[in-house]
Design a protein around this motif. Sequence first.
Motif, mmCIF file in Angstrom:
data_model
loop_
_atom_site.group_PDB
_atom_site.id
_atom_site.type_symbol
_atom_site.label_atom_id
_atom_site.label_comp_id
_atom_site.label_asym_id
_atom_site.label_seq_id
_atom_site.Cartn_x
_atom_site.Cartn_y
_atom_site.Cartn_z
ATOM 1 N N THR A 46 0.834 -1.207 0.000
ATOM 2 C CA THR A 46 0.000 0.000 0.000
ATOM 3 C C THR A 46 0.866 1.254 0.000
ATOM 4 O OG1 THR A 46 -1.699 -1.196 1.236
ATOM 5 C CG2 THR A 46 -1.849 1.201 1.220
ATOM 6 N N ARG A 48 3.927 1.525 -1.152
ATOM 7 C CA ARG A 48 4.574 1.669 -2.458
ATOM 8 C C ARG A 48 3.631 2.318 -3.461
ATOM 9 N NH1 ARG A 48 7.534 -4.217 -2.330
ATOM 10 N NH2 ARG A 48 9.447 -3.526 -1.283
ATOM 11 N N GLU A 49 2.381 1.920 -3.439
ATOM 12 C CA GLU A 49 1.406 2.511 -4.348
ATOM 13 C C GLU A 49 1.174 3.982 -4.018
ATOM 14 O OE1 GLU A 49 -1.323 3.375 -7.196
ATOM 15 O OE2 GLU A 49 0.075 1.683 -7.084
ATOM 16 N N SER A 52 3.729 6.138 -5.679
ATOM 17 C CA SER A 52 3.967 5.874 -7.099
ATOM 18 C C SER A 52 4.133 7.179 -7.866
ATOM 19 C CB SER A 52 2.806 5.075 -7.701
ATOM 20 O OG SER A 52 1.631 5.868 -7.737
ATOM 21 N N ALA A 53 4.831 7.087 -9.001
ATOM 22 C CA ALA A 53 5.075 8.271 -9.823
ATOM 23 C C ALA A 53 3.770 8.923 -10.258
ATOM 24 C CB ALA A 53 5.911 7.886 -11.044
ATOM 25 N N GLU A 54 2.749 8.113 -10.543
ATOM 26 C CA GLU A 54 1.465 8.650 -11.003
ATOM 27 C C GLU A 54 0.778 9.466 -9.917
ATOM 28 O OE1 GLU A 54 2.861 5.392 -13.353
ATOM 29 O OE2 GLU A 54 2.413 5.452 -11.192
ATOM 30 N N ARG A 55 0.806 8.969 -8.681
ATOM 31 C CA ARG A 55 0.157 9.705 -7.594
ATOM 32 C C ARG A 55 0.885 11.016 -7.298
ATOM 33 N NH1 ARG A 55 -3.740 6.828 -4.188
ATOM 34 N NH2 ARG A 55 -3.955 4.710 -4.996
ATOM 35 N N TRP A 73 8.711 15.311 -1.394
ATOM 36 C CA TRP A 73 7.691 14.294 -1.128
ATOM 37 C C TRP A 73 7.690 14.055 0.376
ATOM 38 C CZ3 TRP A 73 3.510 11.806 -1.156
ATOM 39 C CH2 TRP A 73 3.362 10.446 -0.928
ATOM 40 N N GLY A 78 6.532 6.253 2.337
ATOM 41 C CA GLY A 78 6.245 6.189 0.911
ATOM 42 C C GLY A 78 7.480 6.364 0.050
ATOM 43 N N HIS A 82 10.587 1.751 -1.178
ATOM 44 C CA HIS A 82 11.078 1.450 -2.524
ATOM 45 C C HIS A 82 12.541 1.046 -2.516
ATOM 46 C CE1 HIS A 82 7.449 2.931 -4.601
ATOM 47 N NE2 HIS A 82 7.399 3.829 -3.636
ATOM 48 N N GLY A 86 15.334 2.568 -5.498
ATOM 49 C CA GLY A 86 13.985 2.949 -5.897
ATOM 50 C C GLY A 86 13.598 4.322 -5.387
ATOM 51 N N GLN A 90 12.471 7.580 -7.521
ATOM 52 C CA GLN A 90 11.241 8.305 -7.180
ATOM 53 C C GLN A 90 11.471 9.821 -7.188
ATOM 54 O OE1 GLN A 90 9.884 8.375 -2.997
ATOM 55 N NE2 GLN A 90 7.992 7.426 -3.736
#
Length: 245
Positions: A46, A48-49, A52-55, A73, A78, A82, A86, A90
């Motif tokens: 959860t 990781r999502e 995410s790059a999209e969020r 960020w 969050g 990663h 990762g 991000q």
Amino acid sequence: MTALGFLYPGHSAEDDYPRMEQLLGSDVRLAVVHTDIGEDAQRVGTLREMGSAERLAAGVQELRLTGAEAAVWACTSGGFVHGWDGAHEQVRALARTAGMPASSTSFAFAHALAAEGARRVAVAATYPEEVAALFGEFLAAAGFEVVSLHAGGARTAAEVGTWGATEVLELARAADVPEAEVLLLPDTALHTVAHLPLLERELGKTVLTANQVTAWEGLRLAGRRVNAPSLGALFTREPIVQARE
């Protein structure tokens, strides 16, 4: 005027930012843009999502409109979930999307510890054990020795956002050990800014907390030094410009 932008997931302890803005002075503006938290659960998948790059990209346009010259960020878990590589990707993706220097709270801790000249740290995490362990691994990858790691076991950011001075101090004391040079409280959902003087006085050492180091990181990216002792020992020293990547 220095304007900094923060992508903050959901609504838990975002009021730490206007409090810090008041303490930093009239020429620093901390703009908070809320990102979609999705499911409020302190689970690795959860988290990781959530990062995410999209969020993160979904909040960038609003962040640009604030006039920010750097973006952070504002979510520790969050980022570090990663892994070291990762988490780097991000923030690189965030910088490309936002068109400005970018970082995250996870790297803010690493940079702040380097500025403090500390190597041995204690971690007082609100997270479940499996999530807290990943933060320990992230710090180890950054070159720090985690001499104590306490997992508070909280399952949601909403729960953590209700904790006050008593709970924060209890959490810190549960992790503190004499050999730790600095104590870390890594959750941006935890209100800590008002408690920094109490924490450092009671523990007798530098305390780094998530929202505190996130603001410091934004200032570091903008090349600003601000002396604000009420924000802890970190804000009585000049932020480094270069740090281990």
